[in-house]
Write an enzyme that holds these catalytic residues in place. Structure first.
Site, short mmCIF file in Angstrom:
data_model
loop_
_atom_site.label_atom_id
_atom_site.label_comp_id
_atom_site.label_asym_id
_atom_site.label_seq_id
_atom_site.Cartn_x
_atom_site.Cartn_y
_atom_site.Cartn_z
N TYR A 72 0.74 -24.88 -3.63
CA TYR A 72 0.06 -24.11 -2.58
C TYR A 72 1.08 -23.40 -1.69
O TYR A 72 0.90 -22.24 -1.32
CB TYR A 72 -0.84 -25.01 -1.74
CG TYR A 72 -1.73 -24.23 -0.80
CD1 TYR A 72 -3.02 -23.87 -1.19
CD2 TYR A 72 -1.28 -23.82 0.45
CE1 TYR A 72 -3.84 -23.13 -0.36
CE2 TYR A 72 -2.09 -23.08 1.30
CZ TYR A 72 -3.37 -22.74 0.89
OH TYR A 72 -4.18 -22.01 1.71
N PHE A 124 -3.59 7.92 -0.42
CA PHE A 124 -4.51 7.50 -1.48
C PHE A 124 -5.85 7.10 -0.85
O PHE A 124 -5.90 6.78 0.33
CB PHE A 124 -3.90 6.33 -2.28
CG PHE A 124 -4.78 5.91 -3.41
CD1 PHE A 124 -5.02 6.77 -4.47
CD2 PHE A 124 -5.42 4.68 -3.41
CE1 PHE A 124 -5.87 6.41 -5.51
CE2 PHE A 124 -6.26 4.31 -4.44
CZ PHE A 124 -6.49 5.17 -5.49
N ASP A 125 -6.92 7.12 -1.65
CA ASP A 125 -8.26 6.94 -1.05
C ASP A 125 -8.45 5.61 -0.34
O ASP A 125 -9.09 5.56 0.72
CB ASP A 125 -9.40 7.22 -2.04
CG ASP A 125 -9.35 6.38 -3.29
OD1 ASP A 125 -8.26 5.86 -3.60
OD2 ASP A 125 -10.37 6.25 -3.97
N ASP A 214 4.30 3.89 0.62
CA ASP A 214 3.30 3.43 -0.34
C ASP A 214 3.96 3.57 -1.70
O ASP A 214 4.08 4.66 -2.25
CB ASP A 214 2.04 4.28 -0.23
CG ASP A 214 0.99 3.88 -1.26
OD1 ASP A 214 1.35 3.18 -2.22
OD2 ASP A 214 -0.17 4.29 -1.11
N ALA A 216 3.52 2.33 -4.88
CA ALA A 216 2.86 1.99 -6.15
C ALA A 216 3.64 2.49 -7.36
O ALA A 216 3.79 1.78 -8.34
CB ALA A 216 1.44 2.56 -6.16
N LYS A 257 0.78 -0.97 -10.85
CA LYS A 257 1.33 0.24 -11.46
C LYS A 257 2.77 -0.07 -11.94
O LYS A 257 2.95 -0.57 -13.02
CB LYS A 257 1.34 1.40 -10.45
CG LYS A 257 -0.03 2.04 -10.22
CD LYS A 257 -0.85 1.30 -9.22
CE LYS A 257 -2.05 2.07 -8.75
NZ LYS A 257 -2.91 1.23 -7.88
N HIS A 449 -17.29 7.51 -4.71
CA HIS A 449 -17.11 7.85 -6.13
C HIS A 449 -17.30 6.66 -7.07
O HIS A 449 -17.66 6.84 -8.22
CB HIS A 449 -15.74 8.51 -6.37
CG HIS A 449 -14.58 7.66 -6.00
ND1 HIS A 449 -14.28 7.35 -4.69
CD2 HIS A 449 -13.66 7.02 -6.75
CE1 HIS A 449 -13.21 6.58 -4.67
NE2 HIS A 449 -12.81 6.36 -5.90
#
Ligand code: F0G
Length: 458
Positions: A72, A124-125, A214, A216, A257, A449
């Site tokens: 844990y 990004f969304d 960001d 990714a 990614k 979307h």
């Protein structure tokens, strides 16, 4: 004779996929309300919905699963991962999270207040969603070149320092951070140059504003810096990545990614206050800070993925495949965001379905047509994804309207690329017969979307 290019890996395990008939697909798409997110995966032949979490792990990553420590707290997996983050990104503090948006949720819970302004090169969304749901405003400061899909420039994902400076000047004291996304997914997986990263960070820091990367697809971005930017050709991907991160204050990462895991993400920083602040949100949302919503084995696979996907050969194989698909589209004269992005081809739907009015969502219509043609599932990155303005509730029709063909890492062969290109050509050849698009029957108030229900207009 020069030897042709070939992949830097070989295949050890395969997964069968099935073709279907057009009649079956007509029925399935109707049942899915003309929204490909609502299809079942087995109804898809080639799945280009996303490159996120859909990559094939290596034998070494699978081996790491067996070595996962499921304690844990203080698991050895965490320390292996922390070490990889230190070596590859250069950050001392890291919090694993279950995916990229969870990293955003934790960091933004700590940093974003109502009324804040957060500039970025096309958030990004989910990033934008996390900002807008906190009643703050995301302002796009991407260079204007990104809007012209036919313009061939090497770093189309760049930040416009003029636009950024205007936002920083007009909102002094109200900008908690800036988001720098590498590569810039929304405008086509387009890279950001090292020079632009440096200038952006210098400008933000002049105004006392920290920068969050960001990251990714940071490794793909590093590949483009190496192959396109003067002075980087002889540097390794790992050296370039370290330099990229050295300019920013923190990173959020969707490890699905460029770390090639099916699930995972993290926040990394050298700022001890931010680390302490994030811990408070990680524990209730994600779990204890050494596992952050992940299994120990997944944390191990993430550490291994970060290491192997920051090697040149791996990235060259990957980007070569995307560029091969682009070369076929060039042959068929199909317009896409040029040059080809790192993880995907973004077809310019407005230039393909010229007769479909914007109110009938050309890119969404093209996504449906490609699925009907060959069972290929792409993804709309256009007017549907752009959602409505949170204040006026009007559709946002001012950006690009693209069909994204995201290529999963190490999953499909170049034969699949040929099928994709041929299917798209067939749709392109009958583009003038497609004059009507789709209409919204039902939509969610945020991130519509994924769940939108559409009607096909005849
Ligand atoms: N940032 C960028 C640039 C992304 O592309 C994504 C996800 C995220 C953050 C969120 O990460 O999915 O792990 O929560 N992009 C995927 C895509 C979903 O299809 O482009 P996540």
């Amino acid at each position: 004779m020069n030897l042709p290019f070939a992949e830097s890996w070989k295949i050890k395990m395969v997964e069968p996929i099935k073709r279907s008939t057009r009649q079956e697909r007509e029925q399935w798409l109707k049942e899915a309300h003309y929204n490909v997110f609502q299809l079942r995966a087995e109804q898809v032949f080639i799945d280009l919905l996303t490159d996120s979490g859909t990559g094939a792990m290596s034998d070494r990553q699978w081996s790491e699963l067996m070595l996962g420590d499921e304690s844990y707290a203080g698991a050895t997996s965490f320390f292996k991962f922390k070490n990889a983050v230190k070596n590859i990104l250069g950050f001392d503090y890291v919090i694993p999270t279950h995916q990229g948006r969870a990293a955003e949720n934790v960091l933004f819970s700590y940093l974003v207040k109502e009324g804040n302004v957060i500039p970025g090169n096309a958030h990004f969304d989910t990033t934008k969603g996390h900002i807008e749901s906190r009643h703050a405003t995301a302002i796009d400061v991407t260079v204007d070149e990104a809007k012209d899909t036919q313009l061939e420039v090497p770093f189309k994902g760049n930040v416009s320092v003029e636009k950024l400076e205007r936002v920083l000047r007009e909102n002094q004291g109200n900008v908690p951070f800036m988001v720098l996304t590498v590569t810039n997914n929304t405008v086509g997986g387009q890279p950001v140059s090292m020079q632009n990263i440096k200038e952006t960070c210098e400008l933000c820091h002049k105004y006392g504003v920290p920068v969050v990367m960001d990251s990714a697809r940071f490794a793909e971005n590093a590949y483009f810096i190496k192959t396109r930017e003067a002075g980087y050709a002889s540097k390794s991907i790992k050296e370039i990545a370290l330099e990229m991160f050295s300019h920013v204050d923190a990173a959020t990462m969707s490890a699905k990614k460029d770390a090639i895991v099916n699930m995972g993400g993290f926040i990394a920083t050298n700022n001890a206050d931010w680390y302490e602040g994030c811990k408070l949100f990680c524990i209730p949302f994600e779990g204890y800070v050494t596992y952050g919503g992940l299994n120990g084995r997944d944390v191990n696979a993430m550490a291994q993925g970060l290491d192997e996907n920051t090697e040149f050969d791996m990235l060259e194989t990957r980007i070569h495949q995307v560029q091969y698909l682009a070369s076929l589209l060039d042959e068929y004269k199909i317009p896409y965001q040029r040059p080809a992005g790192g993880h995907a081809i973004f077809v310019d739907a407005k230039q393909v379905l010229t007769a479909v009015p914007k109110e009938e969502f050309p890119a969404q219509t093209l996504t449906c047509e490609l699925y009907l043609e060959a069972g290929i599932r792409g993804c709309e990155i256009g007017y549907m994804l752009a959602d409505r303005d949170p204040v006026t509730r009007e559709n946002r029709f001012d950006g690009l309207d693209l069909l994204r063909l995201a290529i999963p890492r190490r999953v499909y062969t170049d034969n699949h690329m040929r099928v994709i290109a041929a299917a798209l050509k067939n749709v392109y050849d009958r583009r003038n017969e497609i004059t009507r698009g789709v209409a919204i029957e039902w939509e969610a108030p945020l991130m519509r979307h994924f769940t939108v229900k559409l009607r096909r207009l005849q």
